[in-house]
Design a protein around this motif. Sequence first.
Motif, mmCIF file in Angstrom:
data_model
loop_
_atom_site.group_PDB
_atom_site.id
_atom_site.type_symbol
_atom_site.label_atom_id
_atom_site.label_comp_id
_atom_site.label_asym_id
_atom_site.label_seq_id
_atom_site.Cartn_x
_atom_site.Cartn_y
_atom_site.Cartn_z
ATOM 1 N N ARG A 182 -10.369 9.397 0.942
ATOM 2 C CA ARG A 182 -9.521 8.604 0.073
ATOM 3 C C ARG A 182 -8.414 7.989 0.925
ATOM 4 N NH1 ARG A 182 -7.500 9.777 -4.447
ATOM 5 N NH2 ARG A 182 -5.671 8.516 -4.125
ATOM 6 N N GLN A 183 -7.708 7.011 0.370
ATOM 7 C CA GLN A 183 -6.518 6.463 1.023
ATOM 8 C C GLN A 183 -5.633 5.863 -0.051
ATOM 9 O OE1 GLN A 183 -8.104 2.832 3.373
ATOM 10 N NE2 GLN A 183 -6.412 1.968 2.196
ATOM 11 N N GLY A 184 -4.366 5.785 0.229
ATOM 12 C CA GLY A 184 -3.447 5.093 -0.656
ATOM 13 C C GLY A 184 -3.456 3.599 -0.367
ATOM 14 N N ASP A 185 -2.841 2.826 -1.257
ATOM 15 C CA ASP A 185 -2.771 1.370 -1.070
ATOM 16 C C ASP A 185 -1.960 1.050 0.185
ATOM 17 O OD1 ASP A 185 -4.165 0.980 -3.416
ATOM 18 O OD2 ASP A 185 -2.424 0.293 -4.570
ATOM 19 N N GLY A 186 -2.605 0.408 1.127
ATOM 20 C CA GLY A 186 -1.899 -0.027 2.325
ATOM 21 C C GLY A 186 -2.042 0.921 3.491
ATOM 22 N N GLU A 187 -2.554 2.118 3.225
ATOM 23 C CA GLU A 187 -2.779 3.108 4.287
ATOM 24 C C GLU A 187 -1.507 3.227 5.125
ATOM 25 O OE1 GLU A 187 -6.051 2.064 6.815
ATOM 26 O OE2 GLU A 187 -6.534 4.126 7.302
ATOM 27 N N ALA A 188 -0.405 3.585 4.430
ATOM 28 C CA ALA A 188 0.934 3.441 5.008
ATOM 29 C C ALA A 188 1.087 4.059 6.392
ATOM 30 C CB ALA A 188 1.974 4.009 4.048
ATOM 31 N N ALA A 208 -4.202 -7.627 -7.335
ATOM 32 C CA ALA A 208 -4.069 -7.844 -5.886
ATOM 33 C C ALA A 208 -3.949 -6.525 -5.148
ATOM 34 C CB ALA A 208 -2.860 -8.734 -5.596
ATOM 35 N N PRO A 209 -5.019 -5.714 -5.148
ATOM 36 C CA PRO A 209 -4.935 -4.430 -4.456
ATOM 37 C C PRO A 209 -4.712 -4.630 -2.960
ATOM 38 C CG PRO A 209 -7.184 -4.856 -5.241
ATOM 39 C CD PRO A 209 -6.322 -5.934 -5.801
ATOM 40 N N VAL A 210 -3.745 -3.886 -2.451
ATOM 41 C CA VAL A 210 -3.408 -3.942 -1.030
ATOM 42 C C VAL A 210 -4.350 -3.023 -0.259
ATOM 43 C CG1 VAL A 210 -1.607 -3.453 0.664
ATOM 44 C CG2 VAL A 210 -1.008 -4.481 -1.543
ATOM 45 N N GLY A 252 -6.215 7.034 7.078
ATOM 46 C CA GLY A 252 -6.638 7.602 5.804
ATOM 47 C C GLY A 252 -7.032 9.054 5.985
ATOM 48 N N VAL A 295 -1.751 -2.161 5.538
ATOM 49 C CA VAL A 295 -0.546 -2.797 6.066
ATOM 50 C C VAL A 295 -0.250 -2.150 7.422
ATOM 51 C CG1 VAL A 295 1.819 -3.520 5.528
ATOM 52 C CG2 VAL A 295 0.237 -3.079 3.678
#
Lengths: 339, 339, 339, 339
Positions: D211-217, D296-298, D221, D301
Amino acid sequence: MTTHEADRIRYRPARDELAYTFGGRMPVVHVRSGDVLEVFTEDCFGGRVRGPADLPSQVCQMPYLNPVSGPFFVEDAEPGDTLAVHIMSIEPAREWGVSATFPHFGALTSTSHTATLQPALQERVWMYGIDRKAGTVRFQATETDHSVDLPLAPMIGTIGVAPAAFEARATIVPDIHGGNLDTPLMQAGTTVYLGVNVHGALLALGDGHARQGDGEACGVGVEIATVTTLAVEVVKGVSTGWPRLETDTAIASVGCARPLEDAYRVAHTDLVGWASEHTGMDTLDTYQLVSQAGRAPVGNVCDPNYTVLASVDTAALPGWSPAYGGVHARLRQHATRSR
Amino acid sequence: MTTHEADRIRYRPARDELAYTFGGRMPVVHVRSGDVLEVFTEDCFGGRVRGPADLPSQVCQMPYLNPVSGPFFVEDAEPGDTLAVHIMSIEPAREWGVSATFPHFGALTSTSHTATLQPALQERVWMYGIDRKAGTVRFQATETDHSVDLPLAPMIGTIGVAPAAFEARATIVPDIHGGNLDTPLMQAGTTVYLGVNVHGALLALGDGHARQGDGEACGVGVEIATVTTLAVEVVKGVSTGWPRLETDTAIASVGCARPLEDAYRVAHTDLVGWASEHTGMDTLDTYQLVSQAGRAPVGNVCDPNYTVLASVDTAALPGWSPAYGGVHARLRQHATRSR
Amino acid sequence: MTTHEADRIRYRPARDELAYTFGGRMPVVHVRSGDVLEVFTEDCFGGRVRGPADLPSQVCQMPYLNPVSGPFFVEDAEPGDTLAVHIMSIEPAREWGVSATFPHFGALTSTSHTATLQPALQERVWMYGIDRKAGTVRFQATETDHSVDLPLAPMIGTIGVAPAAFEARATIVPDIHGGNLDTPLMQAGTTVYLGVNVHGALLALGDGHARQGDGEACGVGVEIATVTTLAVEVVKGVSTGWPRLETDTAIASVGCARPLEDAYRVAHTDLVGWASEHTGMDTLDTYQLVSQAGRAPVGNVCDPNYTVLASVDTAALPGWSPAYGGVHARLRQHATRSR
Amino acid sequence: MTTHEADRIRYRPARDELAYTFGGRMPVVHVRSGDVLEVFTEDCFGGRVRGPADLPSQVCQMPYLNPVSGPFFVEDAEPGDTLAVHIMSIEPAREWGVSATFPHFGALTSTSHTATLQPALQERVWMYGIDRKAGTVRFQATETDHSVDLPLAPMIGTIGVAPAAFEARATIVPDIHGGNLDTPLMQAGTTVYLGVNVHGALLALGDGHARQGDGEACGVGVEIATVTTLAVEVVKGVSTGWPRLETDTAIASVGCARPLEDAYRVAHTDLVGWASEHTGMDTLDTYQLVSQAGRAPVGNVCDPNYTVLASVDTAALPGWSPAYGGVHARLRQHATRSR
C-alpha cells in the motif's frame, strides 16, 4: 520628521512611524508631481542587528521586519494613472551593513512554504564595512580569516504603492504593487513606474542594500539604512500593470510569482507588450527580438514571491519611442539640476 | 440583517455589506463561544450571473468578486488562540447553480501569472439545476444535448479570519488565514480550526459550491448562494498555524502555496507535526505512517495560491488523543441538539 | 568524415551520422587528453529551415531535432573522472542563422507539459543575416520593416557526455550529463567540466547559436551550423556532479531542473560547495559571500529542464586555488598555441 | 526463468536479469495479444533490505535500485499502436514489506534537485508484517510501541514500455512511457494503456507496494516483491500519449511532470480530450464537466517527475462509448475465465 525646503522635502521617520505594510496606513507626507523627496530609510532589521551576537530572530519581533518609510501621498495620483519615481541617489547612512542567515528563510534552505522536516541552518550574522570613498563593501568570514572587498552598489530593496482590491500587504512581499522586489537595478539613475491603485498612490520605500547577488540566495542582502533621494511625477491617464523600470539605456519589466518560471513569464509577457506598443512591431516579431536580445536578471529567490526582470536595451528596439511620454529623461534632467 | 433568536443568530448581509477582503473591515455582528450562527452567503458572482448571456467579465466588476459574509467578531478570541468553527449545515439558497470559464483563469489556460501570448479561452456560462430532494446537480452541455446528474455535495469555498501582520487579503486568495481554500471537505459535519491573529478573529465566509471536482480545474465550481449554519468556539491559549479540519473519522491539514508541491509540503509537514503531538510517536515514525496511510485531496489549482490537504483517518493513528481538547465532538453534539 | 592532422582532428558528420541522444550510440572518433578537435555542427533543425516557408514542424520530423556531432570516445576517461573541454573557437559555418516559433514550445506559450486547452501561437520563421566582420547578427521583422543589428556572440547550445545509470537522453534535454544547456556562457574561452559516467565519456556537441537572450524565451535561438574547435583533457580521479564552467575570471555551476527555482538551487548549492572547497571557507561563510557576490544567468526556460547558472568571479573568492589542478589555464595556453 | 503453460506464461527473473531502465535492453520473453503473463517482481531494493539494520544507502548500490522484470516483447506491437495491459492480480510474494527514509529523497526533505545546505534526515527502516488472510499491513513504530493495521492494497509502482526518441530511462523515472508512476490505482482490475514507441513495445514492471499513501510522502511505499498476473492486448492503429487507466467504473489519465501543477495540467488536458472524443461533447463542455465531476488522485511527490491522475467515473460522462474498442471489458472477462 519632515522639512520642506526650497528644493526638496526631507523626511526622516521616527521609530514608531515606520510602516510594515503597503496599504492600510495613513500617509505621512503629501507631495506633488515634480517634488524631490529625500527619505531616510532604516535597514530591514530596523537597525537592531549591529553585531554577531544580535541574532535577528531574537532582537527582531515578527511582524516588525523590513520597515518602510512612508507612505507618501502624491497629490494628483488617481487609480488608473502611473506613478514615475526617479531614484536620484541612494547614500548609505552608516559605515556598516549587515547580513544574516535567518531560520528557514532563503533559497538554499527549506522554508515555511518549501516545508521539510529538517532543522534550520545555523543563524549567523555577518558585518560588512562600507568604504564610500573607495566604493567598496568588505566581506569578512566569521569562521576563518578570509575577507574580500566587493563593489559598493547601493539599491533600494523595497518600494511600492498601496495595492488594489482593498488589500494591505506586508512589506516582505513583492507583487504587482511593487514591494520587496529586491533587484539590484533599483539603483540611482533608474526610474520605476508603478500603477496607481488608490487616490494618492501611497508610495513607500526602504530596505536598502549596499549590494546583493542575483537572487539574494541567503535571503538577506548587505542591509543598510540609507538616505535616498527621489523625484516623483504622475503620468495621468496611463495605466501600468506590473512594475517597470527605465534607465538611460534600457527598459525592464518586473515579474513576481512562484514558481520562478512564472515570474519570468510575467516579466517577459509584459516586456513584449511594452516593446511592441512603443516600436510598432507586431507581438510575435517583438517576442522573437526579445528572445535574442533580452536579459533576465534574477531579483530574489527567497521572498514570498520570487522576482525576475525582463530587460532589453532600447538601442536594440528599432523604432523605439520614449515610454510614458519621456518622463524618465525629464526626471533625469531634473535630478541633475537638483543635485 | 441580523436577528438574535433563542438558539441562533441569523445574519443576512445587505448587498453593500458584502466583504471582499479578510482583514481591513469592521465586524458586522458580535458572537461568542457556543453561539450558533446562521449566515446567508452570496455566490462568487454576487448573484449577477443568472443565465448564459451573463458573462462574468461583463456583469461583474473587479474587485467585486467572491463576496463573503462577515466579518463576525468572536468576543473572547485573542491572538494566539484557535477559532473552532463547526459547519452544521450548508443549504443551497436557490434552485440553481452556475459555473463559467473566466478569461485567463483556471488550471487549463494561461493566466495572469502563468502568462503567455495566447488569447483566452472562450468565456462561457453553464447553468445547473439543483434538486435538493433527489440530492443532485444537473449538468447540461451548452453545445450539445448531453446532460447528466451529479451528486449534490454542498461546500463552503471561502472561510477565514483576519490575517496576521496587519495584512488585508482579497477573498480570492487562500493562505494561512484561510480564505478561498476551495476544498470539498469544507462540508457539513466538518470542524475547521483557524489561528486567531487579531482580537475578535473576524471570521467571514462565502463562495458556496453545490459541488466541485478536485482542483476546480476550470476555476469555477457549481457556484451557489447558501444558508450556512455554524457553531463557533474559541480554544484559548492554543495556537494554530495553517488551517486544520476535523471530521468524525479524520483530520486534515491545509496547505496553500505555489508551486503545488509546496502546498503538499506545507500540508503534510503540518499533519505530521499534529499527528506526532497527539499520538506520542516521534516525527519520523509519524512521517512514515502518514506516507502509507495519508490522503492528499487537491483543493484548487486555479486560485492565487493552490490548495492541497493532507489527511489521515484517526483510526490509523495509534494512541490518538482528541485534538483541541475534543472541541469537534462537543460542537458536533451541540449541532445535533440545535437542529 | 574524420581527418587526423598534425595539430588537430577534424570531424564533419555525414547526415546519417548525426546523433539525437546522449548515450546509446557508438563513438565516431577516438581522441585522447590534449587533442584538439575541430567539429562541424549542424543547426538544431538539421539545416532544413532555410527560409520563411520552411516551417520547422513541417520540414523536420520528430525526433530528428537538435542533432549533435559525436560521440567522441576520450581514451583515458573512466567513470569517476572529469572531462575538461575547453572551447577554443566557435565559427558560424554559414552566412545566416534562423529562429522560429515552434508549436507549443517556448516560455510564453502553453506547452506539452504546461498543458492548456488553448491553440498554439502562430508558427513563424525569422532569418538572420550574419556579418562576421562586423560582428553582428541582423534581426528583420516579418510583418513590418523594422530591423536591427545585434552583437554576434556564438555559443554552443548542446554539449554533454553519456548519462549515468544506463540512460540515453534525447539531445533536447539538459541535465546533469550536460546536453541542451542553452547558456550564452558556453562560448569561446570557456572550459566546461563534465563528470564521466561511462568508459570513454562519449562527448558530443551541436546546436550552435549566433546569439540568444537570457532564457531563450521563444524556445529557439539564432540557430547556426558551426565549426567549433575544442581541446580536451581528462582530469583523473576527480569526480564532478553538475556541469561546471570556468573562464579566465569566473567559475559557474549549472543547474537543470523544473521548477526554475530548483535549477537555481542546484546551481547555487554546487557553487557554494565548489567555492568552499577551493577557498577553505566554511559552508555558511561561502553561502553568505555567494549571496552578495554571485550572479545567476538564466540559460533556458523552454527545454524539458530549465537551466540556471550560479557564477562568481574568482577575484571575489579570497584564497581561491585553481580548480581541477589548473586545467583551464593549461588548456587556454594550449589553445593559444594551436591557433 | 520462463515457463509456457497452457493458460499462461510464467516469468521469474534471475538476479542478473533484472532491468534498471525502460529502453536499451533486450527482451526476455516474447508474448502476443491475448497472452496471460505471470511475473515475479522484486521489491525496489532488490530484496536486500530485510531488517532495521539494512540501511538502503549501504546495502543497495546506485543505480541498481527499483529493478523491473522484463522487458517483454509483444509481438504485434508497432509504434503508433497502444498496448493494453490488464492487471489480473497482484500477490505479495513474501510475508513482509519494507519502507525507509532514504537520504535526500522524499517530499518532506530537501533533495538532489530541491537542493539545500541542510543535512539529510535520519535514514531509517520500517518493517511491515503482511497478513494476506486478514487483508492487512501492520505498521510498527521504531521508537515507541505504537502499531496499527492498515488495509492491504497491493499495487504495481512501476510499469511501462520503451520510450520514444531512442531514449532509455532509469526505472525510477515516471514519464510519458510509464515507468515509476507510483499510483495506488495500478491495482488488480485496472487496465493501463501505454503508447507503443518501438517494435515489440518492451513492457516491463516491478516495484510492488502493499500500500502507499497519496504522494508517497517519505519517498518509499510498503515495498514488496510480487507475483503479478497480466493480460495483454495490442490495440492496432490507435495511438496513446500519456498513460491512461480504465477500471470497471472510471477512466483516468496520468500526468508526470514538475512542478506538480504541470502534472495536474497534463493529466486533465488528456482526460478532457479523451472524454470529449468518446462522448461527442465539445472541449469546453467537457472541461466544465470534468471540473465538477473529476478527481485528481496524487501519485507521487518524490520521484524525478511527480505524478497526478485525472479521473472521472464513466457514469458521469453522458454518451460515453467504450474506450479502445472495449478492450478493458474484454480483458476483464478474459481475466475472470483465466483465474
